[in-house]
Design a protein around this motif. Structure first.
Motif, PDB file in Angstrom:
ATOM      1  N   PRO A  21       0.742  -1.323   0.009  1.00 28.15           N
ATOM      2  CA  PRO A  21      -0.031  -0.159  -0.064  1.00 28.15           C
ATOM      3  C   PRO A  21       0.746   1.205   0.124  1.00 28.15           C
ATOM      4  CG  PRO A  21      -0.679  -1.747   1.816  1.00 28.15           C
ATOM      5  CD  PRO A  21       0.621  -2.173   1.023  1.00 28.15           C
ATOM      6  N   ASP A  22       0.282   2.224  -0.674  1.00 22.85           N
ATOM      7  CA  ASP A  22       0.849   3.591  -0.619  1.00 22.85           C
ATOM      8  C   ASP A  22       0.660   4.446   0.527  1.00 22.85           C
ATOM      9  OD1 ASP A  22       2.092   5.773  -1.098  1.00 22.85           O
ATOM     10  OD2 ASP A  22       1.271   6.351  -3.240  1.00 22.85           O
ATOM     11  N   THR A  23       1.588   4.565   1.519  1.00 26.56           N
ATOM     12  CA  THR A  23       1.333   5.253   2.598  1.00 26.56           C
ATOM     13  C   THR A  23       1.232   6.690   2.520  1.00 26.56           C
ATOM     14  OG1 THR A  23       3.604   5.469   2.951  1.00 26.56           O
ATOM     15  CG2 THR A  23       2.573   3.483   3.973  1.00 26.56           C
ATOM     16  N   ARG A  24       1.527   7.257   1.235  1.00 23.30           N
ATOM     17  CA  ARG A  24       1.238   8.559   0.903  1.00 23.30           C
ATOM     18  C   ARG A  24      -0.395   8.929   0.612  1.00 23.30           C
ATOM     19  NH1 ARG A  24       6.075   8.676  -3.054  1.00 23.30           N
ATOM     20  NH2 ARG A  24       4.719   6.968  -3.529  1.00 23.30           N
ATOM     21  N   GLY A  27      -6.229   8.810   2.984  1.00 31.72           N
ATOM     22  CA  GLY A  27      -7.216   8.046   3.358  1.00 31.72           C
ATOM     23  C   GLY A  27      -6.366   6.851   4.211  1.00 31.72           C
ATOM     24  N   PHE A  28      -5.082   6.733   3.847  1.00 29.60           N
ATOM     25  CA  PHE A  28      -4.322   5.383   4.153  1.00 29.60           C
ATOM     26  C   PHE A  28      -4.249   5.326   5.904  1.00 29.60           C
ATOM     27  CE2 PHE A  28      -0.507   3.693   5.910  1.00 29.60           C
ATOM     28  CZ  PHE A  28      -0.403   2.481   5.111  1.00 29.60           C
ATOM     29  N   ALA A  29      -3.994   6.492   6.465  1.00 32.38           N
ATOM     30  CA  ALA A  29      -4.152   6.546   7.811  1.00 32.38           C
ATOM     31  C   ALA A  29      -5.286   6.162   8.500  1.00 32.38           C
ATOM     32  CB  ALA A  29      -3.519   7.800   8.488  1.00 32.38           C
TER      33      ALA A  29
END
Length: 66
Positions: A21-24, A27-29
């Motif tokens: 997954p792209d942490t940037r 909505g990731f957090a």
């Protein structure tokens, strides 16, 4: 870098490509937090989990120093 790759191949390893997954991404957090809440709720609902973990720790260290 090529020398390092050659050494790893000589050691019997091979490169692979994985997608993570792209942490940037927006909505990731929030998604991480949502999943953590789901896991925490599942753990809280599992009344046998604490006993299981305690038993596993005793198996690892019968002296109780873990």
């Amino acid at each position: 870098m090529q020398k390092r790759r050659d050494a790893l191949r000589a050691a019997g390893l091979r490169p692979i490509q994985i997608w993570v997954p792209d942490t940037r991404r927006p909505g990731f957090a929030e998604e991480c937090q949502r999943q953590a809440r789901v896991v925490a709720a599942a753990d809280a609902a599992d009344h046998d989990l604490d006993a299981f973990i305690d038993a596993a720790l005793v198996d690892l260290d019968p002296e109780g120093e873990v």
